[in-house]
Design a protein around this motif. Structure first.
Motif, PDB file in Angstrom:
ATOM      1  N   GLN A 186     -73.279 -20.481 -35.080  1.00 11.13           N
ATOM      2  CA  GLN A 186     -72.846 -20.142 -36.445  1.00 11.13           C
ATOM      3  C   GLN A 186     -72.924 -21.389 -37.304  1.00 11.13           C
ATOM      4  O   GLN A 186     -72.574 -22.477 -36.859  1.00 11.13           O
ATOM      5  CB  GLN A 186     -71.403 -19.609 -36.431  1.00 11.13           C
TER       6      GLN A 186
ATOM      7  N   GLY B  27     -68.124 -23.213 -41.308  1.00 13.69           N
ATOM      8  CA  GLY B  27     -67.673 -22.254 -42.313  1.00 13.69           C
ATOM      9  C   GLY B  27     -66.434 -21.514 -41.863  1.00 13.69           C
ATOM     10  O   GLY B  27     -65.523 -22.097 -41.283  1.00 13.69           O
ATOM     11  N   VAL B  28     -66.413 -20.198 -42.068  1.00 15.63           N
ATOM     12  CA  VAL B  28     -65.238 -19.374 -41.761  1.00 15.63           C
ATOM     13  C   VAL B  28     -65.265 -18.951 -40.296  1.00 15.63           C
ATOM     14  O   VAL B  28     -66.294 -18.519 -39.781  1.00 15.63           O
ATOM     15  CB  VAL B  28     -65.209 -18.119 -42.668  1.00 15.63           C
ATOM     16  N   MET B  29     -64.108 -19.106 -39.634  1.00 16.58           N
ATOM     17  CA  MET B  29     -63.951 -18.616 -38.260  1.00 16.58           C
ATOM     18  C   MET B  29     -62.737 -17.698 -38.213  1.00 16.58           C
ATOM     19  O   MET B  29     -61.618 -18.121 -38.516  1.00 16.58           O
ATOM     20  CB  MET B  29     -63.741 -19.772 -37.278  1.00 16.58           C
ATOM     21  N   ASN B  30     -62.967 -16.466 -37.841  1.00 14.37           N
ATOM     22  CA  ASN B  30     -61.857 -15.526 -37.676  1.00 14.37           C
ATOM     23  C   ASN B  30     -61.018 -15.921 -36.481  1.00 14.37           C
ATOM     24  O   ASN B  30     -61.489 -16.600 -35.566  1.00 14.37           O
ATOM     25  CB  ASN B  30     -62.390 -14.100 -37.486  1.00 14.37           C
TER      26      ASN B  30
ATOM     27  N   ASN C  80     -61.171 -20.747 -32.545  1.00 14.70           N
ATOM     28  CA  ASN C  80     -60.015 -20.596 -33.428  1.00 14.70           C
ATOM     29  C   ASN C  80     -59.008 -19.723 -32.687  1.00 14.70           C
ATOM     30  O   ASN C  80     -59.193 -18.526 -32.551  1.00 14.70           O
ATOM     31  CB  ASN C  80     -60.420 -19.949 -34.754  1.00 14.70           C
TER      32      ASN C  80
ATOM     33  N   THR D  64     -57.327 -16.804 -39.988  1.00 14.24           N
ATOM     34  CA  THR D  64     -58.720 -17.192 -40.176  1.00 14.24           C
ATOM     35  C   THR D  64     -58.761 -18.649 -40.631  1.00 14.24           C
ATOM     36  O   THR D  64     -57.923 -19.078 -41.418  1.00 14.24           O
ATOM     37  CB  THR D  64     -59.373 -16.282 -41.236  1.00 14.24           C
ATOM     38  N   ALA D  65     -59.729 -19.407 -40.117  1.00 15.57           N
ATOM     39  CA  ALA D  65     -59.916 -20.797 -40.531  1.00 15.57           C
ATOM     40  C   ALA D  65     -61.123 -20.853 -41.467  1.00 15.57           C
ATOM     41  O   ALA D  65     -62.144 -20.214 -41.208  1.00 15.57           O
ATOM     42  CB  ALA D  65     -60.154 -21.687 -39.318  1.00 15.57           C
ATOM     43  N   SER D  66     -60.996 -21.588 -42.551  1.00 17.69           N
ATOM     44  CA  SER D  66     -62.112 -21.698 -43.493  1.00 17.69           C
ATOM     45  C   SER D  66     -62.589 -23.139 -43.567  1.00 17.69           C
ATOM     46  O   SER D  66     -61.873 -24.066 -43.194  1.00 17.69           O
ATOM     47  CB  SER D  66     -61.696 -21.199 -44.877  1.00 17.69           C
ATOM     48  N   SER D  67     -63.815 -23.309 -44.005  1.00 15.08           N
ATOM     49  CA  SER D  67     -64.420 -24.641 -44.166  1.00 15.08           C
ATOM     50  C   SER D  67     -64.358 -25.464 -42.883  1.00 15.08           C
ATOM     51  O   SER D  67     -64.094 -26.669 -42.905  1.00 15.08           O
ATOM     52  CB  SER D  67     -63.748 -25.402 -45.310  1.00 15.08           C
ATOM     53  N   VAL D  68     -64.615 -24.829 -41.751  1.00 14.18           N
ATOM     54  CA  VAL D  68     -64.556 -25.519 -40.455  1.00 14.18           C
ATOM     55  C   VAL D  68     -65.754 -26.464 -40.347  1.00 14.18           C
ATOM     56  O   VAL D  68     -66.894 -26.092 -40.636  1.00 14.18           O
ATOM     57  CB  VAL D  68     -64.565 -24.509 -39.293  1.00 14.18           C
TER      58      VAL D  68
ATOM     59  N   GLN E 254     -71.481 -27.756 -40.101  1.00 16.48           N
ATOM     60  CA  GLN E 254     -70.716 -26.982 -41.079  1.00 16.48           C
ATOM     61  C   GLN E 254     -70.656 -25.552 -40.542  1.00 16.48           C
ATOM     62  O   GLN E 254     -71.632 -24.821 -40.631  1.00 16.48           O
ATOM     63  CB  GLN E 254     -71.385 -27.023 -42.454  1.00 16.48           C
TER      64      GLN E 254
END
Length: 75
Positions: A40, A52-55, A12, A17-21, A50
């Motif tokens: 992760q 999830g969240v990536m900062n 990312n 922040t990216a969510s639901s990646v 899946q």
């Protein structure tokens, strides 16, 4: 048969922040996936991960192990 291992790196680059990646890798039909692991989140044998969240600035490594069909080696 012969096995190959390859790695996908998902980053990312931000700024947010990216969510639901989710990561999906289209594996060639000549390969049979035998293992998938991710630094992760969770992945299945179809290489649907899946994450999830990536900062911002975060990276996730996905390692895929696959068997090569014998017809590919002789062809």
């Amino acid at each position: 048969g012969m096995q190959i291992v390859y790695t996908l790196v998902v980053t990312n680059r931000g700024p947010a922040t990216a969510s639901s990646v989710q990561v999906v890798d289209a594996v060639p039909s000549e390969l049979t996936v035998t293992a998938v692991s991710s630094s992760q989140g969770v992945c299945n044998q179809s290489v649907i991960c899946q994450i999830g969240v990536m900062n911002a600035g975060a990276a996730v490594r996905i390692v895929i192990t696959a068997a090569v069909q014998s017809s590919v080696l002789t062809g």
